[in-house]
Design an enzyme around this catalytic site. Sequence first.
Site, short mmCIF file in Angstrom:
data_model
loop_
_atom_site.label_atom_id
_atom_site.label_comp_id
_atom_site.label_asym_id
_atom_site.label_seq_id
_atom_site.Cartn_x
_atom_site.Cartn_y
_atom_site.Cartn_z
N ARG A 67 1.08 -1.05 0.08
CA ARG A 67 -0.36 0.33 -0.13
C ARG A 67 0.96 1.34 -0.23
NH1 ARG A 67 -3.02 -3.07 3.12
NH2 ARG A 67 -0.96 -4.97 3.27
N THR A 68 1.84 1.55 0.79
CA THR A 68 2.60 2.32 0.74
C THR A 68 3.12 2.80 -0.57
OG1 THR A 68 3.22 1.63 3.27
CG2 THR A 68 4.66 3.72 1.49
N ARG A 95 11.98 3.56 1.23
CA ARG A 95 12.41 2.77 2.43
C ARG A 95 12.99 1.61 2.20
NH1 ARG A 95 6.58 -1.19 3.28
NH2 ARG A 95 6.44 0.66 4.50
C1 NCD Z 1 4.04 -0.77 8.11
C2 NCD Z 1 5.02 -0.89 7.93
O1 NCD Z 1 5.67 -1.11 7.00
O2 NCD Z 1 5.76 -0.02 8.60
N1 NCD Z 1 3.14 -1.12 6.93
C3 NCD Z 1 2.21 0.07 5.97
O3 NCD Z 1 3.13 0.37 5.67
N2 NCD Z 1 1.16 0.23 6.70
C4 NCD Z 1 2.91 -1.81 9.39
C5 NCD Z 1 3.79 -3.67 9.16
O4 NCD Z 1 5.07 -3.56 8.01
O5 NCD Z 1 3.58 -4.24 9.55
#
Ligand code: NCD
Length: 307
Positions: free
Chosen positions: A54-55, A104
């Site tokens: 999703r991100t 990320r």
């Molecule tokens: C989170 C993340 O990657 O930090 N997910 C997200 O971005 N919606 C939480 C997770 O991985 O549990």
Amino acid sequence: MKHLRSISELGAEGLSRILKLTESMAEINTRAVPKVPALRGKTVVSLFFEDSTRTRLSFETAAKRLSAETMNFSVSTSSVNKGESLRDTIETITDMGVDAFVVRHKSVGVPWQISQWTNASIVNAGDGAHQHPTQALVDCFTVREALGKQDLSGLNLTIVGDIKHSRVARSNIHAFSMLGANITLVAPPTLLPLNIEHWPVKVSNDLDAVLASTDVLYMLRLQSERMAQGLVPSLHEYSTRYGLDEKRVAALQSSAVVMHPGPMNRGVEMLIDPSDIPNSLIHRQVTNGVSVRMAVLFDLLSVEELS
Ligand code: NCD
């Protein structure tokens, strides 16, 4: 604002500015053609060294709805696999002419490190267990939308689960406390960070004891990929004590809302189908993710007013 790497960098004023701007973006997203020319000519690169659904997709959608160009970097097919360093990768992409990196990475601090090597804006889409500022913006926006109020003073937010490894929890604690919420963390002692006494939170090990006073119940994923050793005796014991099931949902106040940043571990922290939770905001979190990321990219990159 040049970068968005943490909630503290954003500050209280930045937080309210982005949340306000998100309202305009949400309006654009209701149009038949949800697209504006605001970031025409700008280029946004997604640089994800860790998995994401999703991100990553919401940043990409957000950039496209603002008419920015997008570049997608896939680690598994890049020269990183030939041993290219992070610095050389960033400098190479910068040479092509980019305006923002959405990054990320599994290591804490990478977004700060990268900003030394490029003039482009950096958005932190998650660095290790440290920060995930856009998720916190999504969650603050979603709670304010659901409750129909801006000021969250006195709101009881309960965050349940693997706090120790959660960048979502760290960013949310910061953001929600700036909006005036009271925060309670519920976790087994092994899944709490060591310096927790310095955080603006209350701590409990008993989920059932806090349900009745909770306004927002925020479930976290058990992040097994970040765990060095077995911090929970067994998954079964973890779900029994900290999982959300029908009985626990029934013990909430009828006005309480339930959230999860995704991805969910069904059968671990989620023992109930989200569609069976009357006030689940999980789908709203995903939908609002696009509007929030539009607001962030616009705030960082735009030189004009929104039309
Ligand atoms: C989170 C993340 O990657 O930090 N997910 C997200 O971005 N919606 C939480 C997770 O991985 O549990």
